[in-house]
Motif scaffolding. Structure first.
Motif, mmCIF file in Angstrom:
data_model
loop_
_atom_site.group_PDB
_atom_site.id
_atom_site.type_symbol
_atom_site.label_atom_id
_atom_site.label_comp_id
_atom_site.label_asym_id
_atom_site.label_seq_id
_atom_site.Cartn_x
_atom_site.Cartn_y
_atom_site.Cartn_z
ATOM 1 N N ASP A 86 14.854 -13.969 -56.590
ATOM 2 C CA ASP A 86 15.280 -12.972 -56.738
ATOM 3 C C ASP A 86 14.530 -11.442 -58.066
ATOM 4 O OD1 ASP A 86 17.412 -14.312 -57.347
ATOM 5 O OD2 ASP A 86 17.113 -15.497 -58.835
ATOM 6 N N VAL A 87 13.824 -11.953 -58.682
ATOM 7 C CA VAL A 87 12.956 -10.245 -58.962
ATOM 8 C C VAL A 87 12.501 -9.105 -58.365
ATOM 9 C CG1 VAL A 87 10.227 -9.517 -59.555
ATOM 10 C CG2 VAL A 87 11.627 -11.725 -60.508
ATOM 11 N N GLY A 88 12.130 -9.794 -56.432
ATOM 12 C CA GLY A 88 12.021 -8.362 -55.701
ATOM 13 C C GLY A 88 13.318 -8.383 -55.840
ATOM 14 N N TYR A 89 14.558 -9.168 -55.565
ATOM 15 C CA TYR A 89 16.264 -7.989 -55.222
ATOM 16 C C TYR A 89 16.754 -8.059 -55.839
ATOM 17 C CZ TYR A 89 20.866 -8.691 -52.704
ATOM 18 O OH TYR A 89 21.714 -8.386 -52.460
ATOM 19 N N THR A 90 15.516 -8.040 -57.704
ATOM 20 C CA THR A 90 16.768 -7.131 -58.104
ATOM 21 C C THR A 90 15.618 -5.796 -58.309
ATOM 22 O OG1 THR A 90 16.648 -9.010 -60.586
ATOM 23 C CG2 THR A 90 16.752 -7.068 -60.545
ATOM 24 N N SER A 91 14.407 -5.688 -58.109
ATOM 25 C CA SER A 91 14.111 -4.633 -57.351
ATOM 26 C C SER A 91 14.420 -3.850 -56.492
ATOM 27 C CB SER A 91 12.206 -5.049 -58.255
ATOM 28 O OG SER A 91 11.409 -3.923 -57.323
ATOM 29 N N GLY A 126 8.239 -11.474 -50.109
ATOM 30 C CA GLY A 126 8.166 -10.687 -50.999
ATOM 31 C C GLY A 126 8.518 -11.574 -52.859
ATOM 32 N N GLU A 127 7.269 -11.824 -53.537
ATOM 33 C CA GLU A 127 7.540 -12.429 -54.685
ATOM 34 C C GLU A 127 6.694 -12.323 -55.655
ATOM 35 O OE1 GLU A 127 5.429 -16.209 -54.728
ATOM 36 O OE2 GLU A 127 6.712 -17.319 -55.511
ATOM 37 N N TYR A 128 7.475 -12.539 -56.828
ATOM 38 C CA TYR A 128 6.620 -12.184 -58.231
ATOM 39 C C TYR A 128 5.991 -12.878 -58.792
ATOM 40 C CZ TYR A 128 7.647 -11.805 -63.651
ATOM 41 O OH TYR A 128 7.050 -11.537 -64.677
ATOM 42 N N PRO A 129 4.692 -12.160 -59.283
ATOM 43 C CA PRO A 129 2.914 -12.862 -59.650
ATOM 44 C C PRO A 129 3.418 -13.858 -60.395
ATOM 45 C CG PRO A 129 3.162 -10.884 -59.266
ATOM 46 C CD PRO A 129 4.754 -10.883 -59.372
ATOM 47 N N GLY A 130 4.406 -13.936 -61.565
ATOM 48 C CA GLY A 130 5.073 -14.189 -62.958
ATOM 49 C C GLY A 130 5.237 -16.430 -62.178
ATOM 50 N N PRO A 188 10.228 -3.075 -62.044
ATOM 51 C CA PRO A 188 9.695 -2.144 -62.544
ATOM 52 C C PRO A 188 9.331 -1.266 -61.804
ATOM 53 C CG PRO A 188 8.687 -3.633 -64.624
ATOM 54 C CD PRO A 188 9.661 -4.040 -63.393
ATOM 55 N N TYR A 189 8.260 -1.961 -60.236
ATOM 56 C CA TYR A 189 8.058 -1.136 -59.976
ATOM 57 C C TYR A 189 8.640 -0.648 -58.486
ATOM 58 C CZ TYR A 189 4.240 -1.487 -62.761
ATOM 59 O OH TYR A 189 3.829 -1.619 -64.145
ATOM 60 N N PHE A 190 10.138 -0.384 -58.720
ATOM 61 C CA PHE A 190 10.842 -0.674 -57.765
ATOM 62 C C PHE A 190 10.162 0.646 -56.974
ATOM 63 C CE2 PHE A 190 12.860 1.610 -60.852
ATOM 64 C CZ PHE A 190 12.557 3.294 -60.620
ATOM 65 N N THR A 191 9.883 1.682 -57.018
ATOM 66 C CA THR A 191 8.960 2.803 -55.858
ATOM 67 C C THR A 191 8.026 2.063 -55.788
ATOM 68 O OG1 THR A 191 7.874 3.341 -58.009
ATOM 69 C CG2 THR A 191 9.579 5.026 -58.328
ATOM 70 N N GLY A 192 6.986 1.451 -55.923
ATOM 71 C CA GLY A 192 6.539 0.272 -55.393
ATOM 72 C C GLY A 192 6.630 -0.151 -53.797
ATOM 73 N N LEU A 193 7.828 -0.758 -54.498
ATOM 74 C CA LEU A 193 8.653 -1.650 -53.483
ATOM 75 C C LEU A 193 8.727 -0.950 -52.133
ATOM 76 C CD1 LEU A 193 9.702 -4.701 -52.690
ATOM 77 C CD2 LEU A 193 11.129 -4.099 -53.645
ATOM 78 N N LEU A 216 31.610 -20.396 -50.758
ATOM 79 C CA LEU A 216 32.193 -20.061 -50.230
ATOM 80 C C LEU A 216 32.215 -19.063 -49.164
ATOM 81 C CD1 LEU A 216 34.071 -23.989 -49.097
ATOM 82 C CD2 LEU A 216 31.697 -23.088 -48.535
ATOM 83 N N MET A 217 31.734 -18.506 -50.020
ATOM 84 C CA MET A 217 32.120 -16.882 -50.531
ATOM 85 C C MET A 217 30.801 -16.300 -50.720
ATOM 86 S SD MET A 217 31.596 -13.790 -52.447
ATOM 87 C CE MET A 217 31.564 -14.287 -53.738
ATOM 88 N N ASP A 218 30.546 -15.428 -49.608
ATOM 89 C CA ASP A 218 29.104 -15.136 -49.841
ATOM 90 C C ASP A 218 29.053 -13.120 -49.682
ATOM 91 O OD1 ASP A 218 26.477 -15.137 -49.664
ATOM 92 O OD2 ASP A 218 26.557 -13.969 -47.931
ATOM 93 N N MET A 219 28.183 -12.479 -50.373
ATOM 94 C CA MET A 219 28.179 -11.178 -51.016
ATOM 95 C C MET A 219 27.835 -11.109 -50.119
ATOM 96 S SD MET A 219 29.805 -9.996 -54.686
ATOM 97 C CE MET A 219 29.411 -8.529 -54.528
ATOM 98 N N VAL A 220 27.898 -9.058 -49.411
ATOM 99 C CA VAL A 220 26.898 -8.795 -48.587
ATOM 100 C C VAL A 220 26.660 -7.629 -49.288
ATOM 101 C CG1 VAL A 220 26.541 -6.784 -46.489
ATOM 102 C CG2 VAL A 220 27.990 -9.591 -46.268
ATOM 103 N N ASN A 221 25.384 -7.075 -49.418
ATOM 104 C CA ASN A 221 24.848 -6.308 -50.653
ATOM 105 C C ASN A 221 24.932 -4.777 -49.839
ATOM 106 O OD1 ASN A 221 24.457 -4.606 -52.803
ATOM 107 N ND2 ASN A 221 22.777 -5.810 -53.287
ATOM 108 N N LEU A 222 26.421 -4.021 -49.244
ATOM 109 C CA LEU A 222 26.638 -2.861 -48.346
ATOM 110 C C LEU A 222 26.316 -1.481 -49.702
ATOM 111 C CD1 LEU A 222 29.424 -2.817 -46.419
ATOM 112 C CD2 LEU A 222 27.195 -3.110 -46.087
ATOM 113 N N ARG A 223 26.274 -1.758 -50.961
ATOM 114 C CA ARG A 223 25.966 -0.496 -52.248
ATOM 115 C C ARG A 223 24.221 0.028 -52.022
ATOM 116 N NH1 ARG A 223 28.617 -0.187 -57.203
ATOM 117 N NH2 ARG A 223 26.671 -1.467 -57.683
ATOM 118 N N GLU A 224 23.804 -1.421 -53.003
ATOM 119 C CA GLU A 224 22.475 -1.100 -53.627
ATOM 120 C C GLU A 224 21.471 -0.914 -51.931
ATOM 121 O OE1 GLU A 224 24.787 -2.247 -55.127
ATOM 122 O OE2 GLU A 224 24.117 -2.488 -57.098
ATOM 123 N N GLN A 225 22.006 -1.843 -51.234
ATOM 124 C CA GLN A 225 21.243 -2.319 -50.137
ATOM 125 C C GLN A 225 21.097 -1.556 -49.253
ATOM 126 O OE1 GLN A 225 18.968 -5.722 -50.351
ATOM 127 N NE2 GLN A 225 19.118 -6.502 -52.621
#
Lengths: 198, 774
Positions: B660-665, B710-714, B750-755, B87-96
C-alpha cells in the motif's frame, strides 16, 4: 520611458546554473530577492558590491553585470552561501560571472592580485597562499602563526607525514606541464601588460 | 468458465488521452466483450455508460482503466453495482502511466501506450480468476477521544458532545486552553480591532466543562493505542496533581508559603511561579497543582491547606478507554530561535519572540501589559520585527513552508504597540507580506497606523555601543541599512509539537516530511488520516490560525459522526478459520505479528480491522484450517501472466510488487510529474509476503526481465520479507537465472523521488544484465 522586457531573460541564468560548482540543489531560480545575502555581506558594507542586486541582474538577463567592476569586491567568504534561505549561492554566481569576464579578456587587471597563486603552482608544484601576503598575515595573525608556518615540516615529520612541498622532481614535472600548456605565458602576459600600463 | 469482460477507458479530460494512444490501446488488448472510452468515466454520464453496458451485455467482469484506485475505487465500485465490487478492477493509467511517461511533442508516447495495454491485459487476466467477495461492514463504538485540549480539541469535543457522542478530552498539561489562552489579543478576519483571546476562549471553555458528554482528562497522556474491530483501545496515563480537585477551593494560601521559584512556562519563562501553582486564573480544573519535578516536598503547603486537599501520596493512574474514533488536535510548538544564532536571541535580552511579546503585552502577563525592554524596563523607542525566522528557510533545521500566521501576528502586535505607545517606532522587516483575503484590510490599517515596512530579510543582529543593530538591505531602495533598535522581535515558525509526533507514532498515522499529521488527500480529504477512524484538527496538521482550527475541528467532528452512523467498509481479503478443522493449537495466534488472531469463546477470532491478509498463519496451521479470502495467490499469478502477454523481442518488462505504502508513493511520483522508465509495471499487493517464490520464478521464466519488490519498513512483516529475499535469490540461481534480476527496496510515502530514482537505476541495471546475457 518604458524599458524593453527581455524575452530571453533566462539565458544568462542557465549558463550560470550549468557552470556553478555547488554540489547542492541549485537555488538560483528560487531567489525571492529577500536581501539576506547583502545584509551579511562584508564587501557590501564597505563597497557598492550588492550580491542580491547581482543575482537580480542575472535573473533579468542583464549581461552588463559581467562588466560591473563591483563584482570584484567579493572575496569569497561564503557567508551569503551559508545563510541564503533559498539555497542560492551568490558567491558562486559571482565566480561564474568573473570567469565570463576573464574569458572575454576584460578582467586581466583584476587578476593581478591572484597571480601569486599561479606562481606558487609554477615554483612549488602546489597551490598555496602567495608569499607576498606573508608579512601582512604575520602582522594580522601573529608570531605563533609564523612560527608554525616556518616549522611546519618539523611538525609533519614528528607526525610521520611527508614534507608539505612535493619532491623537486614533481615540482619540475608540474611546472613543465604548466609551461607547455601556456599557463606561464598567460601569467607573464597579464603581469607585463599590467607593468606596461604603469 | 467463460467470463464476459468489459473494458472502460477514461480520457481523464486529456490527462490520459493526451499521452496514450487510446485507439491503439483498443486495437491491441486481448479478446474482450466490450471496449468503451469516455472523457470522464467518474462523471454521472460515465456511470450510466458503465451500468448500461453491464446490464445490456451481461458483463460479469469490469476493467476501469483510469486513475489510481486511491482516488476513485470507491466511486467505481458504486458504479458497477449490482456487480460485486471485487469483480471490478482499476488500471492506473494516469498516476502510473500517462503522468510518469511524458508526452513526446505532438505525438503519443508509444512505449507508454504499449505499457497501458500490458496493464489492461494484466487486469483482465486477474479478473478472470477473481471471485465475488462481500465487503465487511463494521459499526463503530459511539464514543470518541480528542487528544489535545487547545482551541481545536475543545471545539471538536463540543461539536461531538452536542451530537450526543461521548467524548474523552485528553490534555497533557494540567489545564485545557492551549496556546489561545496565552496569546493575549487575537486578530480577526473582518475586524480591524484586536479582541481579547481569553474573553473569546472562556465561553468555549465553560461549555466544554459543563457539557455532560465530555469527560476531561488533564495531566493525561496517550500511552498506547490498538485498533480492534470498530473501536480503538486506548491507554491513557493520568499524572497526579497532588491536589485533590474536589477539595481545593483555590484560595491560594499554599502559594504564599511555597519557597520554590521556578521560571513560569505559561509566561514563556519571563516570570517566576511557585512549585504549587495554577497556569492562569481562568484555567480548568480551577485548582492548584504541584510541579513535582521542582518541588522539595517540604510540606509547608500541605500544613497550610485548610481543606486538607494536598497529598504527596497520589500516584499515576492508567486509564483504559474504548472509543470508536480519535481526533488528533495535538497542536504546534514554535521554532527555537537559538537555531538562528545570527539573530542573537540568547545573547541579547532585548531580542525576543512574538510569543514573548504577546505575553509582555498581555494584561495577565509578566509586566501586566506594560511594554518594556527586558534589559532595563524602559519603553522601547524603536522595535524591529524580523519575519520568517525558521520559515521559508531551506537551511538546516529550517522549514521550507510558510508558517501562514506570522505576518498577521506581527502586524497585530505592531498595531497594539502603536495604539498604546504611538511614539514607539516600529519597523517590520519582511520578505513578502502574506495577508490573504480580508486580512489585507488589517495590513492597510497597520500601514495607516504608521508601522514602517522594510522589504528585506535581515542577516544579523549585533550590539554596537550598547544598541542593538539590525543589518538589512532595503531591497526596494537597494540600500544597505543598519537599524538601531531597542527591541528586536523574531517571528518564529510554527512546527509540530512533540505531542503531535508522539501521538502520530502511537496511532500509526503517517506524517508529512515536516512531521505534521498527513491526510491521504490534502485537497479533498482535509481532516482524514490514513488510519480509518483517526482524524486531525488544528495546527497538528499544518500552520493555521484560530478560525481555521475551529473550522477543521467541527469538520472532523462531522466525520466522526459519519462513521458512527454509516459504519466502516473493510476490504474482505483477510484470514478466515474453518472451525471444523481447527483444533485450537493457537499457532496462528502466536505467529501473527499484527495480533489479529485471538481466542474468543473457544474459537479462533480474526479481527477484520487488524488482519492485513499477509498469509503468515496459513503456513503454520497444521490442519490447513486457515484461508485468506479472495484467492490472492491465483490473482497474482494471473496478473503476471497478463503483464507479460505478447512481449516482443528486445522489449524490457520489469514487474514491481508494491505494498500500500509503495503504491501510494508510486502515485506520488505521478502526481509530482517525475518520470521513470516505461519498462516498470506495478502490481499492488495487500502484503509483500503474499508474493511467493513460485510467482517470482514464474515471472522470470516467462519473460519478466526483472522483479522489484518494495515494502514499507514500518510494516511488521518487513524483517521477515527481507530475510526471505536471500532465500528466493538462491532459488532463482538454482533455476539458472541471474539473481540480480530480483531487488528488494524500502519504500516511504514522502520519498517518492527516491522510488523514482530506484526504478530508473534498476531498469539500467537490468539493461546491463541483458547486455551481458547476450
Amino acid at each position: 520611458m518604458v524599458e524593453k522586457f527581455r524575452e530571453d531573460s533566462l539565458d544568462l541564468e542557465e549558463y550560470i546554473s550549468h557552470n556553478i560548482k555547488s554540489s547542492k540543489p541549485k537555488g538560483l531560480l528560487k531567489c525571492v530577492q529577500c536581501g539576506m545575502c547583502t545584509s551579511v555581506c562584508p564587501a557590501a558594507q564597505h563597497s557598492n558590491y550588492n550580491p542580491r542586486s547581482m543575482v537580480e541582474c542575472v535573473l533579468e538577463g542583464d549581461t552588463a553585470v559581467i562588466e560591473d567592476e563591483d563584482i570584484w569586491y567579493c572575496f569569497y567568504c561564503y557567508t551569503c552561501h551559508s545563510i541564503c534561505p533559498a539555497d542560492n549561492s551568490p558567491c558562486e554566481v559571482n565566480q561564474v560571472l568573473r570567469q565570463i569576464a576573464v574569458d572575454k579578456g576584460i578582467a586581466d587587471d583584476h587578476l593581478i592580485p591572484f597571480l601569486g597563486f599561479g606562481d606558487s603552482f609554477l615554483n612549488h608544484g602546489i597551490g598555496g597562499i602567495p608569499e607576498n601576503f606573508f608579512p601582512e598575515m604575520k602582522e594580522d595573525i601573529g608570531d605563533d602563526w609564523w612560527d608554525f608556518k616556518t616549522h611546519l615540516d618539523d611538525v609533519r615529520n614528528h607526525l610521520g607525514l611527508d614534507p608539505v612541498f612535493p619532491s623537486e622532481e614533481a615540482i619540475v614535472e608540474v611546472s613543465t606541464i604548466l609551461k607547455s600548456c601556456g599557463f606561464e605565458d598567460r601569467i607573464n602576459k597579464i603581469r607585463n601588460h599590467h607593468k606596461d600600463e604603469d | 468458465m467463460d467470463h464476459k469482460v468489459g473494458v472502460f477507458i477514461c480520457h481523464c479530460g486529456g490527462n490520459i488521452s493526451d499521452v496514450l494512444d487510446i485507439e491503439k490501446i483498443k486495437e491491441s488488448i486481448g479478446d474482450v466483450d466490450v471496449i468503451e472510452e469516455y472523457e470522464n468515466l467518474c462523471s454521472i454520464n460515465g456511470s450510466k455508460i458503465i451500468r448500461d453496458k453491464i446490464i445490456n451485455e451481461n458483463l460479469d467482469r469490469v476493467v476501469i482503466a483510469a486513475c489510481s484506485p486511491e482516488s476513485h475505487e470507491k466511486t467505481f465500485q458504486e458504479y458497477v453495482k449490482p456487480l460485486n465490487p471485487y469483480l471490478m478492477d482499476m488500471v492506473n493509467l494516469r498516476e502510473q502511466c500517462s503522468w510518469v511517461h511524458s508526452q513526446t511533442s505532438d505525438s503519443f508516447n508509444q512505449k507508454a501506450t504499449d505499457k497501458a495495454v500490458n496493464l489492461i491485459n494484466a487486469s483482465i487476466e486477474k479478473l478472470k480468476v477473481s471471485e465475488a467477495v462481500d465487503p465487511i461492514l463494521i459499526q463503530t463504538t459511539e464514543s470518541a477521544a480528542v487528544i489535545g485540549g487547545g482551541i481545536a480539541g475543545m471545539s471538536a469535543a463540543l461539536s461531538l458532545a452536542k451530537q450526543g457522542i461521548h467524548v474523552y478530552l485528553i490534555e497533557e498539561t494540567p489545564s485545557i486552553g492551549g496556546h489561545m489562552a496565552k496569546i493575549g489579543k487575537v486578530f480577526s478576519p473582518v475586524k480591524i480591532a484586536e479582541e481579547c483571546g481569553l474573553c473569546l476562549l472562556n465561553p468555549v471553555l465553560n461549555e466544554v466543562v459543563w457539557n455532560d458528554n465530555i469527560e476531561i482528562l488533564t495531566s493525561s497522556k496517550l500511552i498506547k493505542a490498538e485498533r480492534r474491530a470498530g473501536s480503538f483501545n486506548l491507554l491513557v496515563e493520568k499524572k497526579p496533581r497532588y491536589v485533590d480537585t474536589d477539595k481545593c477551593i483555590s484560595c491560594g494560601d499554599c502559594v504564599e508559603v511555597c519557597s520554590q521559584e521556578i521560571p513560569n512556562d505559561w509566561n514563556d519563562n519571563l516570570s517566576y511561579r511557585k512549585a504549587i501553582y495554577k497556569s492562569f486564573s481562568q484555567c480548568y480544573p480551577d485548582t492548584y497543582v504541584i510541579d513535582i519535578d521542582n518541588c522539595d516536598q517540604c510540606g509547608d503547603c500541605k500544613r497550610t491547606c485548610r481543606m486538607n486537599a494536598i497529598s504527596f501520596r497520589q500516584e499515576s493512574e492508567m486509564i483504559p478507554l474504548e472509543v470508536g474514533s480519535v481526533i488528533v488536535s495535538t497542536g504546534h510548538k514554535l521554532f527555537n530561535p537559538d537555531l538562528r544564532p545570527e539573530y542573537g536571541y540568547s545573547r541579547y535580552d532585548d531580542v525576543i519572540t512574538q510569543s514573548e511579546l504577546g505575553r509582555i503585552l498581555g494584561v495577565n502577563g509578566p509586566t501586566k501589559g506594560k511594554l518594556q525592554c527586558l534589559s532595563n524596563g524602559k519603553v522601547p523607542k524603536r522595535v524591529v520585527m524580523i519575519q520568517c525566522v525558521g520559515s521559508r528557510d531551506i537551511k538546516p533545521d529550517g522549514h521550507k513552508y510558510c508558517s501562514k500566521v506570522c505576518c498577521m501576528v506581527a502586524l497585530k502586535n505592531a498595531n497594539i504597540i502603536k495604539h498604546k505607545y504611538p511614539d514607539t517606532d516600529i519597523v517590520l522587516c519582511y520578505t513578502d507580506i502574506r495577508t490573504p483575503g480580508m486580512f489585507e484590510k488589517y495590513f492597510k490599517h497597520a500601514q495607516s497606523d504608521g508601522v514602517r515596512l522594510m522589504r528585506g530579510r535581515p542577516g544579523e543582529v549585533v550590539k554596537k555601543d550598547g544598541n542593538l543593530i539590525v543589518r538589512v538591505e532595503d531591497t526596494l531602495t537597494r540600500k544597505f541599512k543598519e537599524i538601531k533598535s531597542d527591541m528586536v522581535v523574531l517571528s518564529t515558525a510554527i512546527e509540530p509539537s512533540e505531542g503531535t509526533k508522539e501521538v502520530a507514532k502511537i496511532l500509526n498515522v503517517s506524517q508529512t516530511e515536516d512531521a505534521f499529521i498527513k491526510e491521504p488527500s490534502p485537497k479533498i480529504k482535509p481532516v482524514m488520516t490514513d488510519v480509518r477512524g483517526v482524524f486531525v484538527a488544528g495546527t497538528a496538521q499544518n500552520p493555521k490560525d484560530i478560525t481555521d482550527s475551529i473550522l477543521q475541528a467541527t469538520a472532523s467532528a462531522s466525520k466522526v459522526s459519519e462513521l458512527i452512523n454509516d459504519g466502516i467498509d473493510i476490504e474482505p481479503f483477510i484470514a478466515t478459520v474453518d472451525n471444523e478443522l481447527c483444533d485450537l493449537c493457537e499457532e496462528c495466534v502466536k505467529i501473527c505479528k499484527y495480533k489479529a488472531a485471538s481466542v474468543k469463546d473457544e474459537e479462533i477470532y480474526i479481527d477484520p480491522m487488524t488482519c492485513s491478509g499477509c498469509g503468515k498463519c496459513i503456513a503454520v496451521c497444521p490442519n490447513n484450517a486457515v484461508q485468506i479470502n479472495g484467492n490472492i495467490e491465483d490473482k497474482i499469478s494471473a496478473t503476471i501472466k497478463g503483464i507479460l502477454k505478447g512481449k516482443k523481442p528486445g522489449e524490457r518488462r520489469i514487474i514491481a510488487f508494491l505494498d500500500d505504502v509503495g503504491y501510494t508513493s508510486a502515485d506520488n511520483i505521478g502526481v509530482n510529474r517525475l518520470t521513470y522508465p516505461e519498462s516498470i509495471h506495478i502490481i499492488k499487493v495487500i502484503s509483500v509476503n503474499r508474493v511467493l517464490p513460485k510467482h517470482i520464478i514464474y515471472a522470470l521464466e516467462n519473460g519478466a526481465d526483472g522483479i522489484f519488490i518494495g515494502e514499507y519498513p514500518g510494516d511488521v512483516m518487513y524483517d521477515e520479507v527481507e530475510n526471505k529475499i536471500d532465500k528466493i535469490k538462491g532459488e532463482i540461481s538454482d533455476n539458472n537465472i541471474d539473481p540480480e534480476r530480483l531487488t528488494f527496496s524500502k519504500v516511504y510515502i514522502p520519498y517518492f523521488t527516491g522510488l523514482a530514482r530506484k526504478f530508473t537505476e534498476f531498469d539500467n541495471r537490468i539493461a546491463e544484465i541483458d547486455e551481458l546475457a547476450k
